[in-house]
Write an enzyme that holds these catalytic residues in place. Structure first.
Site, PDB file in Angstrom:
ATOM      1  N   GLU A   1     -69.843  25.124 -18.357  1.00 30.88           N
ATOM      2  CA  GLU A   1     -68.533  24.574 -17.979  1.00 30.88           C
ATOM      3  C   GLU A   1     -68.645  23.168 -17.393  1.00 30.88           C
ATOM      4  O   GLU A   1     -69.370  22.933 -16.434  1.00 30.88           O
ATOM      5  CB  GLU A   1     -67.870  25.494 -16.950  1.00 30.88           C
ATOM      6  CG  GLU A   1     -66.512  24.992 -16.469  1.00 30.88           C
ATOM      7  CD  GLU A   1     -65.889  25.873 -15.387  1.00 30.88           C
ATOM      8  OE1 GLU A   1     -66.564  26.830 -14.928  1.00 30.88           O
ATOM      9  OE2 GLU A   1     -64.747  25.608 -14.994  1.00 30.88           O
TER      10      GLU A   1
ATOM     11  N   HIS B   1     -60.024  20.597 -15.433  1.00 31.77           N
ATOM     12  CA  HIS B   1     -61.219  19.756 -15.337  1.00 31.77           C
ATOM     13  C   HIS B   1     -61.216  18.526 -16.224  1.00 31.77           C
ATOM     14  O   HIS B   1     -62.265  18.004 -16.564  1.00 31.77           O
ATOM     15  CB  HIS B   1     -62.470  20.585 -15.660  1.00 31.77           C
ATOM     16  CG  HIS B   1     -62.825  21.533 -14.575  1.00 31.77           C
ATOM     17  ND1 HIS B   1     -64.017  22.201 -14.531  1.00 31.77           N
ATOM     18  CD2 HIS B   1     -62.152  21.915 -13.466  1.00 31.77           C
ATOM     19  CE1 HIS B   1     -64.056  22.975 -13.460  1.00 31.77           C
ATOM     20  NE2 HIS B   1     -62.937  22.821 -12.806  1.00 31.77           N
TER      21      HIS B   1
ATOM     22  N   HIS C   1     -61.172  28.589 -19.074  1.00 27.65           N
ATOM     23  CA  HIS C   1     -60.834  28.847 -17.679  1.00 27.65           C
ATOM     24  C   HIS C   1     -59.430  28.313 -17.515  1.00 27.65           C
ATOM     25  O   HIS C   1     -59.238  27.103 -17.398  1.00 27.65           O
ATOM     26  CB  HIS C   1     -61.786  28.103 -16.733  1.00 27.65           C
ATOM     27  CG  HIS C   1     -62.917  28.943 -16.260  1.00 27.65           C
ATOM     28  ND1 HIS C   1     -63.777  28.549 -15.267  1.00 27.65           N
ATOM     29  CD2 HIS C   1     -63.309  30.183 -16.622  1.00 27.65           C
ATOM     30  CE1 HIS C   1     -64.669  29.511 -15.057  1.00 27.65           C
ATOM     31  NE2 HIS C   1     -64.408  30.509 -15.872  1.00 27.65           N
TER      32      HIS C   1
ATOM     33  N   ASP D   1     -58.856  31.064 -13.812  1.00 27.96           N
ATOM     34  CA  ASP D   1     -59.616  30.427 -12.740  1.00 27.96           C
ATOM     35  C   ASP D   1     -58.704  29.616 -11.839  1.00 27.96           C
ATOM     36  O   ASP D   1     -58.439  28.444 -12.108  1.00 27.96           O
ATOM     37  CB  ASP D   1     -60.719  29.522 -13.337  1.00 27.96           C
ATOM     38  CG  ASP D   1     -61.573  28.897 -12.240  1.00 27.96           C
ATOM     39  OD1 ASP D   1     -61.472  29.327 -11.076  1.00 27.96           O
ATOM     40  OD2 ASP D   1     -62.340  27.961 -12.554  1.00 27.96           O
TER      41      ASP D   1
HETATM   42  C1  RNT Z   1     -65.034  24.904 -10.310  1.00 27.14           C
HETATM   43  C2  RNT Z   1     -65.100  25.676 -11.590  1.00 27.14           C
HETATM   44  C3  RNT Z   1     -65.650  27.048 -11.451  1.00 27.14           C
HETATM   45  C4  RNT Z   1     -65.121  27.696 -10.200  1.00 27.14           C
HETATM   46  C5  RNT Z   1     -65.737  29.005  -9.887  1.00 27.14           C
HETATM   47  C6  RNT Z   1     -65.307  29.563  -8.570  1.00 27.14           C
HETATM   48  O1  RNT Z   1     -64.357  23.730 -10.410  1.00 27.14           O
HETATM   49  O2  RNT Z   1     -63.840  25.716 -12.171  1.00 27.14           O
HETATM   50  O3  RNT Z   1     -65.380  27.782 -12.590  1.00 27.14           O
HETATM   51  O4  RNT Z   1     -63.739  27.805 -10.185  1.00 27.14           O
HETATM   52  O5  RNT Z   1     -67.102  28.862  -9.941  1.00 27.14           O
HETATM   53 ZN    ZN Z   2     -63.532  26.912 -13.914  1.00 29.48          ZN
END
Ligand code: RNT
Ligand code: ZN
Length: 420
Positions: free
Chosen positions: A226, A262, A286, A327
């Site tokens: 990610e 993101h 997410h 998320d």
């Molecule tokens: C953080 C990421 C990640 C988190 C989790 C809690 O910016 O989105 O996925 O939300 O690890």
């Molecule tokens: Zn995330």
């Protein structure tokens, strides 16, 4: 009850006039599991009893009473939430949401023993489990760096954490008969302009290579990576940027995880789904809602969510494998309501995608009639999808929108508000 069925019958006829089969949409929605993020329920705190503050640029604001204090309470809260989300779903854990603290056993040495209560619960409930290592809220996250840290000892700790979480995920997958998605997200980055952007990225690449060197069958475990654009305290440089992970995922045959919070605010992950599907990548989403600096607000049914869902539906129809994880975290409202409202909004958005008069829209497009396409896109917003949603809830024995909050209120009176 009767009114719901009557409204649904009328809605079914309305949609039929547009060539849309509501029964098929209801069936397809039921077949889309969401991976419900356990960390909405504990404010991303985990249960290690070490008192480490939340770090790694994740910020949870609010102090709504009744937060789960251990994994048992979190499971009880998840049960309450899942009972109000129609359909069958999965639960995703963070690597520090352990059942049991064993003195002297830190994250680099976790085994299934630390997660046995979760596994037993998931098995009893027929739920799939997903998991992610927790590369934050720990003193080994040093100067904001984990897998890309220049010190080999620090990298070793985090590599071993990720390896142990992958093995735990594979055990979830083996026992539950459905592969666990294991998502690697590291907060690594710099507040201000780095001198060297390349070295941290090379170290992150090498650490990931080491993590993935343990071969685990994809019937048990699916790896995802990610990216992020920036975080609080890491405004100028993120080691694991989108370019970095997209090419890593391609090279190593991993899932790319797109978190909707993101990217640059004008950049929608809705558009990325078809771009990646054209290249035949399985994906992890997410789904979140970015608001100014925060990437993690509760999902609302806005245009962004509708686009993500409609593109998910289209790409799935073309055979793409898209795993949908949620998320977000909000501690200013009832945490169960946050789960339920966000998850139901994800489902509503998917339903709207499934009910879209796609054939007619595509026809206009084929005929270069962009006027008719726009007119129909706007017309379809006011088709009676709400009546189909209520029918979907009724068939899954879950309250309609007006009915879930009273249930949450009685659970908080009986359970969560009694926690001190
Ligand atoms: C953080 C990421 C990640 C988190 C989790 C809690 O910016 O989105 O996925 O939300 O690890
Ligand atoms: Zn995330």
């Amino acid at each position: 009850m009767e009114r719901t069925e009557q409204n649904y019958r009328l809605a079914r006829e309305s949609y039929a006039e547009y060539g849309v089969d509501t029964e098929q949409a209801i069936r397809e929605l039921a077949a889309i599991p969401l991976s419900i993020h356990a960390w909405q329920g504990d404010d991303v705190q985990g249960f290690e009893e070490t008192g480490h503050a939340l770090t790694g640029s994740c910020l949870v604001s609010g102090n709504y009473p009744g937060c789960a204090r251990n994994s048992r309470e979190l499971r009880s809260d998840l049960d309450a939430a899942l009972a109000l989300i129609p359909g069958r779903h999965r639960v995703c854990l963070q690597g520090h949401q352990i059942d049991r603290v064993v003195p002297g056993v830190d994250r680099d040495a976790f085994t299934i023993e630390q997660f046995s209560g979760w596994l037993a619960w998931a098995k009893a409930k027929g739920l799939g489990l997903d998991i992610a290592p927790a590369f934050y809220s720990h003193p080994k996250l040093d100067h904001g760096l984990s897998l890309s840290h220049p010190d080999a000892g620090i990298r070793r700790f985090w590599i071993d954490h990720a390896r142990s979480i992958r093995r735990i995920g594979a055990e979830f997958g083996r026992v539950l008969g459905t592969p666990a998605v294991c998502n690697e997200w590291v907060p690594d980055g710099f507040k201000d302009t780095p001198a060297d952007r390349l070295a941290p990225r090379e170290r992150l690449r090498d650490s990931l290579d080491e993590i993935f060197a343990d071969e685990l069958p994809d019937t048990q475990l699916l790896d995802a990576v990610e990216s992020k654009l920036f975080g609080i305290g890491a405004e100028s440089f993120t080691v694991g940027s989108h370019d970095f992970y997209l090419s890593y995922a391609t090279r190593k045959n991993k899932l790319i995880c797109l978190d909707s919070g993101h990217f640059h605010p004008t950049e929608s992950i809705g558009d990325k789904l078809s771009a990646l599907t054209a290249m035949q990548r399985p994906l992890l989403l997410h789904v979140s809602r970015g608001v100014r600096w925060d990437s993690d607000h509760v999902l609302v049914l806005n245009d962004e969510l509708l686009l993500i869902a409609r593109e998910t539906v289209r790409c799935r129809a073309a055979g793409a494998e898209i795993h949908i994880g949620l998320d977000y975290f909000d501690a200013s409202i009832n945490r169960i309501a946050a789960w339920v409202i966000g998850a139901r909004n994800m489902q509503k958005a998917l339903l709207c995608g499934l009910l879209e008069p796609f054939d007619r829209l595509a026809e206009s497009e084929e005929e270069w009639d962009f006027t008719a396409r726009l007119a129909l896109q706007e017309e379809s917003r006011s088709l009676p999808w709400g009546a189909v949603w209520e029918e979907f809830c009724r068939r899954h024995d879950v309250p309609a929108d007006r009915g879930f909050l009273p249930e949450i209120r009685s659970y908080e009176r009986a359970v969560s508000l009694l926690r001190k």
